[in-house]
Enzyme design. Sequence first.
Site, PDB file in Angstrom:
ATOM      1  N   GLY A 102      54.269 -44.420 103.242  1.00 28.00           N
ATOM      2  CA  GLY A 102      53.192 -43.017 102.758  1.00 28.00           C
ATOM      3  C   GLY A 102      52.831 -42.084 101.770  1.00 28.00           C
ATOM      4  O   GLY A 102      52.238 -43.685 100.977  1.00 28.00           O
ATOM      5  N   SER A 103      52.819 -41.711 101.137  1.00 26.45           N
ATOM      6  CA  SER A 103      52.491 -41.356  99.732  1.00 26.45           C
ATOM      7  C   SER A 103      52.909 -41.443  98.877  1.00 26.45           C
ATOM      8  O   SER A 103      52.497 -41.732  97.277  1.00 26.45           O
ATOM      9  CB  SER A 103      52.424 -39.293  99.680  1.00 26.45           C
ATOM     10  OG  SER A 103      51.366 -38.714 100.377  1.00 26.45           O
ATOM     11  N   THR A 104      53.980 -42.376  98.491  1.00 29.88           N
ATOM     12  CA  THR A 104      54.334 -42.782  97.605  1.00 29.88           C
ATOM     13  C   THR A 104      53.974 -44.223  96.762  1.00 29.88           C
ATOM     14  O   THR A 104      53.760 -44.989  96.086  1.00 29.88           O
ATOM     15  CB  THR A 104      55.915 -43.940  97.686  1.00 29.88           C
ATOM     16  OG1 THR A 104      56.020 -44.353  99.141  1.00 29.88           O
ATOM     17  CG2 THR A 104      57.075 -42.523  98.073  1.00 29.88           C
ATOM     18  N   MET A 105      52.733 -44.483  97.845  1.00 33.03           N
ATOM     19  CA  MET A 105      52.188 -45.626  97.687  1.00 33.03           C
ATOM     20  C   MET A 105      50.565 -44.873  97.046  1.00 33.03           C
ATOM     21  O   MET A 105      49.835 -45.861  96.593  1.00 33.03           O
ATOM     22  CB  MET A 105      51.016 -46.611  99.332  1.00 33.03           C
ATOM     23  CG  MET A 105      51.951 -47.087  99.706  1.00 33.03           C
ATOM     24  SD  MET A 105      53.027 -48.566  98.977  1.00 33.03           S
ATOM     25  CE  MET A 105      52.066 -49.553  97.945  1.00 33.03           C
TER      26      MET A 105
END
Length: 582
Positions: A304-307
Amino acid sequence: MVSLSGQQPARTWRQRLVTGLGAWRYGSVLGVFLVVVFVLAWRLVDLQVVDNEFLREQGDVRTIRVETIDAHRGVITDRYGEPLAVSTPVQTIWANPSETSPDEPRLTNLSRLLDISEAHLRQRLRDYAGREFIYVSRKIQPGLAARVMALDIPGIYSRLEYRRYYPAGEVTAHVVGITNIDQRGQEGIELAYNSWLSGESGRKRVLKDNRGRVIKDLALIREASPGHNLELSIDLRLQYLAYRELKAVVSAHNARGGTLVMLDVDTGEVLAMVNQGSYNPNDRSQLATENLRNKAITDLFEPGSTMKPISMAAALESGKFSEGETIDTSPGYRRFGQYTIRDHRNYGVLSLTDIIVKSSNVGISKIATELGGDVIRDLYARVGIGQPTGIGFPGEAVGVLPAPPQWSPVQEATLSYGYGVSVNALQLAQAYMVLANGGIRYPLSLLKLDAEPKGHRVLSEKVTREVRSMLRQVVTRGTGTRAQPGLYTAGGKTGTVHLVGEHGYLDSQYKAIFAGMAPIDNPRIVTVVAVDAPQSGEYYGGEVAAPVFARVMSGALRLLNVKPELEVGEAKTSVRTTGARG
């Protein structure tokens, strides 16, 4: 008339005949007896003096045995020598069914002492009456074995063996793993390094009495070679800290499970790796099979948004974007045919930093559209996504990094914020390690490194410094404000992704993620926290995972003697900042 004088010679002759026969029989018996005595005497002399090897050999057959000498399995320790797995001496009770009667009354007491079925033991003795060896109870405490042997039951014996003991119990279970009853590795490090730890059994010739007890060691046939010791990269202090905090958050949010990984950013060494649920390797009576997996390595998820920080690094590296540029995210969503990408609200015009701070899907997807999928995918691969970590742990899952011949617009968009790609927690930590240490990718290690590791540069220092500046803003004023680790500065990124079921994404099941580093200006450690399916009402990464990151990093940096950077007032102001979601 017959003359009486004619009968006397006949009687004399018969008497002489009887007397002669008696003497002959006596002489014959005596002669045979003397011959037998002579033969026996000669045989005794022959056996005792002339050829005494026969008796010696027969005695040896009945009293001399060759026994196995168990090799001592190597000790597993943490990086500072704290024992994580040791072998302790125990006793095994065994029986010789040919010597033990199934009707022996003392078997009742033996069964009570060992807490085994008396009927089953007696039946086994009957079933294996033709054998000379069966196990009765394996690897029991020496004191209990002494009480068993005090029963003095014919055919019941004991022998020395070793049992694996894990001092840290469930705290290190997923890393260290377990052995079976014969001390062969079954999970974790015990399995991966089984040959190194095992050693080689020895053999010795011993003299035993008629009860099978060793009276004397006669000769060493082959020495036992002990296994080698193994020093892990794990810091047991940090492992305990991480386990405690992860267990607390899983319990508090009634979550399905969780994972936490901590890395040294300058070496790639794993300092802590914990999972929930876990198991106690010293008591496997209640062991659940699903708890055996080291989920930090074996379980995949969409990050998810951690990328988004990695995608932003690709944008900065390309030269098409600079730190001061802005992106118009109005009206807060993008449509790709039947697919719609949304932000939490319409953020309007955002700087590149604010795209990360506010976790804008629209903003990062617009950047991805201009870059193209191959550019982002290339950097994902360089930081370790879709690649083996080099850790050598059994069951490691590599994950999925798509490489379509032609990227569709929606594929490019979703790739930029971590959908359509799968990682394990360790891979995600490795990717953030590259951002933390200035762009060097090191192979990860669960063993303590004695020499400086050899990494290779995959990003420039300038790009990683700019991305770290953005990540710091996430913690100070963005979706990760609850990740502030006390008196230390930190940077990181929140992530909240739908869990996947049999028929696709689950609407009400989420994974809350936080990945970050500290201290932000000169990072020492990277930590990834992931909590599966929290049920307490809160499920965002900034609400569930970020506070765990804060507590673990604050405690870890103190234990590593890292000097605090903030005053108490600054830390309180940072903690009061709102906006934790993501």
